[in-house]
Each structure stands twice: as C-alpha cells, then as structure tokens.
Enzyme design. Structure first.
Site, short mmCIF file in Angstrom:
data_model
loop_
_atom_site.label_atom_id
_atom_site.label_comp_id
_atom_site.label_asym_id
_atom_site.label_seq_id
_atom_site.Cartn_x
_atom_site.Cartn_y
_atom_site.Cartn_z
N TYR A 77 -19.85 -2.68 42.51
CA TYR A 77 -21.12 -2.57 41.97
C TYR A 77 -21.55 -4.12 41.55
O TYR A 77 -20.72 -4.51 40.87
CB TYR A 77 -21.53 -1.59 40.77
CG TYR A 77 -21.14 -0.24 41.18
CD1 TYR A 77 -22.04 0.39 41.92
CD2 TYR A 77 -20.16 0.37 40.56
CE1 TYR A 77 -22.24 1.78 42.32
CE2 TYR A 77 -20.07 1.86 40.90
CZ TYR A 77 -20.84 2.47 41.60
OH TYR A 77 -20.98 3.89 41.77
N LYS A 106 -2.83 10.77 12.47
CA LYS A 106 -4.31 11.16 12.68
C LYS A 106 -4.73 10.83 13.94
O LYS A 106 -3.92 10.03 14.78
CB LYS A 106 -5.04 10.48 11.53
CG LYS A 106 -4.89 8.94 11.84
CD LYS A 106 -5.63 8.23 10.57
CE LYS A 106 -5.96 6.67 10.71
NZ LYS A 106 -5.97 5.97 9.53
C1 PLP Z 1 -4.87 5.21 9.32
C2 PLP Z 1 -4.18 4.70 7.99
C3 PLP Z 1 -3.12 4.44 7.59
C4 PLP Z 1 -2.06 3.69 8.95
O1 PLP Z 1 -2.50 2.22 9.08
P1 PLP Z 1 -1.64 1.47 10.01
O2 PLP Z 1 -2.51 0.20 10.15
O3 PLP Z 1 -1.67 2.30 11.39
O4 PLP Z 1 -0.47 1.69 9.66
C5 PLP Z 1 -2.66 4.32 6.24
N1 PLP Z 1 -3.10 4.71 5.52
C6 PLP Z 1 -4.43 5.26 5.48
C7 PLP Z 1 -5.27 5.64 4.56
C8 PLP Z 1 -5.13 5.57 7.05
O5 PLP Z 1 -6.41 5.83 7.05
#
Ligand code: PLP
Length: 385
Positions: free
Chosen positions: A269, A38
């Site tokens: 700045y 994702k």
């Molecule tokens: C993002 C996610 C993961 C992965 O988690 P990590 O901490 O990056 O390993 C696993 N399960 C779900 C449902 C997620 O949304």
C-alpha cells in the site's frame, strides 16, 4: 483444536521456570518472590506461566483483577494471589470464595468484604497500597493511618502486606529519587507494622524487576518481578547486568510466496518502497492484525534461512514483504522468525520495541494476545491443554 495457523507464538516453559530460579537467587532466602502474571502473564498465558513458576517454587502471584485470580485457582494454582488493581466491590464474592488477596487504598467495599469473609468462616489478607512517588493509585502515607485502623477493626480481614511502587527504578540517573521513595515507604510502613499484633506476617514490598536487580536495600520481605521472569530487562539498554535470563516467547510464521521482481516495482500500500534492482521478494502471512506494529514499516527485520532480512513496504493487516534477494533457495513454506532465534541470529522484543519506540512489555502483550500460543518444553514437562 482448530485448523493450523501460519503464525504462532511459541512459549518455552523451561525458560520461564529457569528465569524464576535465576531471579529468586538474587534475593535472600527470607525474601519471598511474587511472580507477576498480570496481562495473561505478559502474553505468555496465565495458567501455563503460573504452572511453570510453581514448578520453580513460586508461592505467590500477582494479577490485576479477580477474574484472573479465579482462572489461576481453577488451574489448580495454590499459594497467595494478590489483586494488584485493588478490590472491585463487584468481585467481592469471588475474592472471598477463591482466597484472593486484594490491594486496598480506600474503604470502599471493605465492610462488605469483612461480612462475606465472616459468613464463609475465612480471613482475607489485604495489602495496603501507599503512593510515595508513583502518582498512581495508592494512599499518601499521611492519609493511610485511618484506613489501617479500619482494617484492624473489621473482623475477617488481616493485613497481609504494605506496599508501594517505584516510578523510576529503571532510570540509571535516578537512584537518589529511588532511595527517597524507599525511605518514605519504609519509614511509614515499618512504624505501622511494629504496632500490629501480627507484625511477623505483614510483608513490606516495593521492588519490581528493576529495583530487585539494582537495589538490594529495597527488597523488603517480598519482591515483585514481572518482565525479568519473561527473560527481558525492564529497559534497553539494561540498567543492570542481567543474569542468565532467557526470553521465553518467540513469534514464527512461514513464507506464503516467493517471487522475482524487476527494478522499479512498487511494494505494498502506498508504494512507499520501490525496488531499486531486481529483487527476490518473500510474502509473509503476518501483519498488524497479528500484533506486529504497522509503525515499524521501513525499519523492521526478520530472520529467514538463519539471516536477517529487511521487511519492505507498508505492513498490511495480515501480510508483509521481505527482501530475500541475498538468500538463494528460499521457497514458500520456509520458516520465518519475527521474534526469537534462528541459527546464530536473534531478534528480541527489546529490538522490536526500539523500532516502535515502545518497551518490550508492550510487544510481548501484543504478540501473546493476538496469536495462537504453543508451548514447548525441551525438558519434556507436560504441555498444558
Ligand atoms: C507490573 C507490576 C510489577 C512488575 O513490574 P516489572 O517491571 O515487570 O518487573 C510489580 N509491581 C506492580 C504493582 C506491578 O503492577
């Protein structure tokens, strides 16, 4: 290809491939590994990262929404693609057409999903999401029975998995709570699965990277690593001994200008930094518009000539300044590493995250989304377009 940029994110596809192998070796051969890709593969590039994981044997991918699933299919990715944010009724047709597997936690859209699956002669796998302590989406186990019956009654749907998510797996103090979350999940999920005709095809899954490495008892039938595939532990300090994981992303730039300033010069700045002695200053063409957080002004370091040097003054939109007084012979055009390795020195996403009081995940997403990405593959795998 557009004109070259001063700045680029480099992604090492071999590191991604090797990380997937290293992570897979931590689970039994019967346990599947979902590569969580994702957020554009945590900034590494969705299709390129999924391709690297596929070369390492990945057959299951986790994305947030249907659009990302369609991208993966168009890039030729096969295997199961799970939509972790659930079934968006507006994306039903794409979900069915591209054989995507939505997570479900209510009945909205299920009847239409069933109708469209039947119309195309397909069976859509859905993964039931329970909330056993995360306090986010998902159903409390006590309310999930009716949704399971609805799934069972609808033709064209099958139950591909039952899942939940750990809220505290990266907290070394919270193992007792994690065991309780797993107990709630596995008690409910195993009981339901046993009453199902296709029980053997229903995977129970709950483990993210932290749980995968810390809790072998929570592997279930499928684990869902994300951050570890990109080479980082889920927290800093790491709540487990990380195996040979390699950060895959680096952020590099080139010096725009080098100049010698006397003592007493205000820099950038607000003049929050004033030179206390004659100073050799390198102006760098990278700032918060490139994802480098303005909030790390006064704390950050970069690598130039194989050495750590401090940034000085407020970080600008497209620029920042480094004090390179300690390095002789630096000139415009020299390489600057904002994140990654140079010589014997290394600055990782976890260190930058600590300066900014955030987590490596956020740093990777920012850098990946806000810079041109280039792919390197020392083993000579083909570079994606
Ligand atoms: C993002 C996610 C993961 C992965 O988690 P990590 O901490 O990056 O390993 C696993 N399960 C779900 C449902 C997620 O949304």
């Amino acid at each position: 290809m557009s004109a070259a940029s001063y700045n680029s994110v480099m992604v090492d596809l071999d590191a991604l491939r090797d990380n997937f192998r290293a992570v897979s070796q931590r689970v039994s051969p019967a346990t599947r590994v979902m590569a969580v890709v994702k957020a554009d593969a945590y900034g590494h590039g969705l299709a390129a990262a999924a391709g690297a994981f596929t070369r390492a044997g990945a057959q299951c991918f986790g994305v947030a929404e249907a659009e990302e699933g369609v991208c993966l299919r168009e890039a030729g990715i096969q295997g199961e693609i799970v939509l972790l944010l659930g079934l968006d009724p507006a994306a039903t047709s794409a979900t069915v057409a591209h054989d995507l597997s939505p997570v479900v936690f209510d009945r909205a859209g299920l009847a239409e999903l069933s109708r469209q699956a039947l119309g195309r002669g397909k069976v859509v796998a859905v993964h039931l999401k329970l909330d056993v302590g995360m306090g986010r989406f998902g159903l409390p186990p006590a309310e999930a029975g009716r949704l399971l019956e609805a799934i069972r009654a609808l033709p064209g749907l099958r139950l591909g998995g039952i899942m939940a998510h750990f809220p505290l797996a990266d907290d070394p103090e919270a193992e007792r709570e994690c065991r309780e979350h797993w107990r709630r999940f596995s008690a409910a999920a195993s009981a339901w699965r046993d009453g199902w005709a296709e029980a053997g095809r229903i995977r129970l899954h709950m483990a993210n990277s932290a749980a995968l490495f810390r809790f072998p008892w929570a592997h279930g039938d499928l684990v869902r690593p994300g951050i570890s595939l990109y080479g980082y532990p889920p927290a800093d300090p790491a709540p487990f001994l990380p195996p040979a994981l390699r950060p895959a992303m680096s952020l590099r730039s080139r010096i725009l200008q080098v100049k010698e300033l006397p003592a007493g010069c205000g820099i950038s700045y607000g003049h929050r930094f004033v030179t206390s002695r004659p100073t050799r200053l390198a102006v760098l063409p990278l700032g918060y518009a490139d994802g480098y957080p303005r909030g790390v002004s006064g704390r950050a370091q970069v690598l130039i000539g194989g050495r750590r040097v401090p940034l000085c003054g407020t970080i600008c939109m497209n620029a920042c300044m480094a004090d390179v007084s300690a390095i002789s012979g630096v000139a415009a055009g020299a390489e600057v590493i904002f994140m990654g390795r140079q010589g014997d020195e290394f600055i990782g996403a976890a260190e930058i995250a600590a300066w900014h009081e955030t987590i490596s995940y956020e740093i990777l997403c920012r850098f990946g989304a806000m810079n041109k990405r280039l792919y390197s593959s020392p083993d000579g795998e083909p570079e994606p377009a």
